[in-house]
Design an enzyme around this catalytic site. Structure first.
Site, PDB file in Angstrom:
ATOM      1  N   HIS A   1       0.805  -1.228   0.000  1.00 44.78           N
ATOM      2  CA  HIS A   1       0.000   0.000   0.000  1.00 44.78           C
ATOM      3  C   HIS A   1       0.836   1.275   0.000  1.00 44.78           C
ATOM      4  O   HIS A   1       0.289   2.373  -0.033  1.00 44.78           O
ATOM      5  CB  HIS A   1      -0.973   0.019   1.187  1.00 44.78           C
ATOM      6  CG  HIS A   1      -0.325   0.317   2.497  1.00 44.78           C
ATOM      7  ND1 HIS A   1       0.386  -0.596   3.192  1.00 44.78           N
ATOM      8  CD2 HIS A   1      -0.277   1.464   3.227  1.00 44.78           C
ATOM      9  CE1 HIS A   1       0.843  -0.062   4.318  1.00 44.78           C
ATOM     10  NE2 HIS A   1       0.457   1.203   4.357  1.00 44.78           N
TER      11      HIS A   1
HETATM   12  C1  UD1 Z   1      -2.173   5.655   5.897  1.00 39.66           C
HETATM   13  C2  UD1 Z   1      -0.863   6.132   6.506  1.00 39.66           C
HETATM   14  C3  UD1 Z   1       0.162   5.023   6.400  1.00 39.66           C
HETATM   15  C4  UD1 Z   1      -0.352   3.729   6.979  1.00 39.66           C
HETATM   16  C5  UD1 Z   1      -1.663   3.381   6.320  1.00 39.66           C
HETATM   17  C6  UD1 Z   1      -2.262   2.114   6.888  1.00 39.66           C
HETATM   18  C7  UD1 Z   1      -0.429   8.535   6.255  1.00 39.66           C
HETATM   19  C8  UD1 Z   1       0.375   9.543   5.531  1.00 39.66           C
HETATM   20  N1  UD1 Z   1      -0.333   7.285   5.780  1.00 39.66           N
HETATM   21  O1  UD1 Z   1      -1.926   5.415   4.522  1.00 39.66           O
HETATM   22  O2  UD1 Z   1       1.316   5.408   7.121  1.00 39.66           O
HETATM   23  O3  UD1 Z   1       0.592   2.714   6.763  1.00 39.66           O
HETATM   24  O4  UD1 Z   1      -2.578   4.462   6.532  1.00 39.66           O
HETATM   25  O5  UD1 Z   1      -3.434   1.767   6.220  1.00 39.66           O
HETATM   26  O6  UD1 Z   1      -1.081   8.870   7.193  1.00 39.66           O
HETATM   27  N2  UD1 Z   1      -9.180   4.993   1.773  1.00 39.66           N
HETATM   28  C9  UD1 Z   1     -10.402   4.374   1.837  1.00 39.66           C
HETATM   29  N3  UD1 Z   1     -10.937   4.115   3.073  1.00 39.66           N
HETATM   30  C10 UD1 Z   1     -10.300   4.486   4.205  1.00 39.66           C
HETATM   31  C11 UD1 Z   1      -9.065   5.153   4.125  1.00 39.66           C
HETATM   32  C12 UD1 Z   1      -8.503   5.382   2.897  1.00 39.66           C
HETATM   33  O7  UD1 Z   1     -10.994   4.034   0.829  1.00 39.66           O
HETATM   34  O8  UD1 Z   1     -10.832   4.240   5.283  1.00 39.66           O
HETATM   35  C13 UD1 Z   1      -8.562   5.203   0.456  1.00 39.66           C
HETATM   36  C14 UD1 Z   1      -8.853   6.564  -0.108  1.00 39.66           C
HETATM   37  O9  UD1 Z   1      -8.934   6.465  -1.479  1.00 39.66           O
HETATM   38  C15 UD1 Z   1      -7.613   7.349   0.260  1.00 39.66           C
HETATM   39  C16 UD1 Z   1      -6.524   6.292   0.181  1.00 39.66           C
HETATM   40  O10 UD1 Z   1      -7.150   5.077   0.588  1.00 39.66           O
HETATM   41  O11 UD1 Z   1      -7.383   8.427  -0.570  1.00 39.66           O
HETATM   42  C17 UD1 Z   1      -5.340   6.552   1.053  1.00 39.66           C
HETATM   43  O12 UD1 Z   1      -5.745   6.744   2.422  1.00 39.66           O
HETATM   44  P1  UD1 Z   1      -4.839   7.622   3.438  1.00 39.66           P
HETATM   45  O13 UD1 Z   1      -5.411   7.567   4.786  1.00 39.66           O
HETATM   46  O14 UD1 Z   1      -4.543   8.949   2.818  1.00 39.66           O
HETATM   47  O15 UD1 Z   1      -3.458   6.886   3.391  1.00 39.66           O
HETATM   48  P2  UD1 Z   1      -3.132   5.343   3.501  1.00 39.66           P
HETATM   49  O16 UD1 Z   1      -2.555   4.934   2.202  1.00 39.66           O
HETATM   50  O17 UD1 Z   1      -4.250   4.545   4.068  1.00 39.66           O
END
Ligand code: UD1
Length: 397
Positions: free
Chosen positions: A233
């Site tokens: 991820h």
């Molecule tokens: C975040 C953390 C990362 C951690 C990871 C665990 C930061 C910078 N990154 O990354 O360190 O390892 O969480 O999962 O804080 N999305 C959903 N549902 C959710 C959350 C996210 O669909 O509940 C999708 C969305 O399209 C979003 C993307 O995932 O834009 C990324 O989510 P985000 O929370 O920005 O970062 P992670 O990649 O999850």
């Protein structure tokens, strides 16, 4: 990308609902939940009268990414959900600050406790520090020395803002001292994520049951020679289509050796929409949605090898004694390589397959459990917090 919703009404009027003057504990994203749970459990046991409020920033939302975890980890229902949702780093961090600041002003906590390295960690630490509220950082001092990772920026800045630093491995103290953090506030306590693993290991879900939940046949996890668990991820691996396509080709090659089970983080699922996921060659390659904690634990514990770019899984595989190939060029958790079962391969196919073949031929690194990864880190943290914030002498003997 999910639009940023309004904060729940409580954010506007937190004082009426939240206990004042105690600890304000913050979680936001999936890996935060397993880290905060043991601290909350220990605080409740050691100092039931100490006011503790739990704030969920809402960085992760929905059942796959958070609700299941609260249930499985027996976390209290958050006192407040800031409902920040997904957005760019600037919008997410800024929105969180705007929503967290009135909470801090109303509660005037003795300290704000943050865990890990996600955007929620930094945003809330920044608000607290600017309001002269002490910041406590759990999992402090880890450094990959790769500033292209958003988490590395979050770690460095949160540690500069914090006045109390709880560390999981001894190298973290050296990192903090080198950045001018005073020694007096650094406490080596062990690993809260491993507390959670110890607590729930017996309840881990059997891999076949996990696949069945998604309508998948058990064949992939019934192979006598075992299966490979894969998670990806990191933006560096999944956001670049060329890199992602290459990694998919690597996974197809892995499936020539053993079955592949690949739960998809939402970021990865979205990134895969323009790609064809290979079906597996000699053995199956199955994808499934992001799994819950007990499902992930069961898959990890039974895997012959784990291929991942996750931070937490490097630690969990070390605690489980399962070989881990980390598809990154650096790690902020060097003890998992020095003492544990972790091997850094980087993202190149030749390097990954060479390490995989070596692991399959030899059984991989045996490793040992690092110091203080003993299931009692949360208790150590709670005792120090109670001693500091509930007044000396408040501790039971
Ligand atoms: C975040 C953390 C990362 C951690 C990871 C665990 C930061 C910078 N990154 O990354 O360190 O390892 O969480 O999962 O804080 N999305 C959903 N549902 C959710 C959350 C996210 O669909 O509940 C999708 C969305 O399209 C979003 C993307 O995932 O834009 C990324 O989510 P985000 O929370 O920005 O970062 P992670 O990649 O999850």
């Amino acid at each position: 990308m999910k639009p940023i919703p309004e904060a729940t009404g409580a954010a506007a009027e937190p004082a009426s609902r939240l206990p004042t003057g105690g600890l304000l504990c913050v979680v936001g994203a999936r890996p935060n939940f397993m880290k905060m749970a043991p601290i909350l459990h220990a605080l409740r046991e050691i100092a039931p009268d100490l006011p503790v409020a739990l704030i969920h920033t809402g960085q992760h939302y929905g059942s796959d990414m958070q609700a299941t975890f609260f249930d499985e980890l027996a976390m209290p229902v958050p006192d407040l959900d800031l409902a920040v949702g997904s957005a760019s780093h600037g919008v997410q961090t800024g929105t969180l600050m705007v929503r967290f600041e009135p909470v801090v002003d109303a509660v005037r906590p003795a300290a704000v406790v943050v865990v890990g390295d996600v955007n929620s960690t930094l945003a809330c630490a920044l608000v607290a520090a600017k309001r002269n509220i002490p910041v406590v950082h759990v999992e402090a001092g880890l450094r990959s020395r790769d500033r292209s990772m958003p988490e590395e920026i979050n770690r460095v800045l949160t540690d500069q803002l914090a006045s109390m630093h709880f560390t999981t491995e001894r190298s973290a103290r050296d990192n903090l001292l080198a950045e001018g953090v005073p020694d007096a506030g650094i406490h080596f306590v062990g690993n809260v994520m491993i507390d959670t693993l110890h607590r729930h290991r017996k309840s881990a879900q059997a891999p076949a049951a996990t696949l069945a939940r998604y309508g998948l046949a058990a064949g992939a996890v019934a192979n006598p020679a075992g299966f490979a668990l894969v998670t990806l991820h990191r933006p560096s691996n999944v956001d670049d289509p060329v890199r992602l396509a290459d990694l998919l080709g690597t996974l197809a090659a892995v499936s020539e050796r053993l079955p592949v089970v690949f739960p998809l983080h939402p970021r990865t699922r979205a990134a895969l929409s323009g790609h064809v996921v290979p079906r597996g060659r000699t053995h199956p390659l199955v994808t499934l949605p992001a799994v819950g904690y007990l499902e992930a634990l069961g898959l990890m514990a039974r895997a012959r090898v784990v291929l991942t770019d996750s931070g937490g899984m490097q630690e969990e595989t070390t605690a489980l004694g399962v070989p881990c190939l980390t598809l990154r060029t650096s790690t902020e958790r060097p003890i998992t390589v020095a003492e544990g079962t972790n091997t850094l391969t980087g993202p190149e196919r030749g390097d990954i397959l060479e390490a995989l073949d070596h692991t399959l031929a030899t059984g991989g690194k045996a490793g040992r459990l690092p110091e203080c990864w003993d299931g009692r880190a949360g208790e150590r943290i709670a005792r120090i917090l109670v001693d500091r914030y509930a007044g000396a002498g408040a501790l039971p003997a």
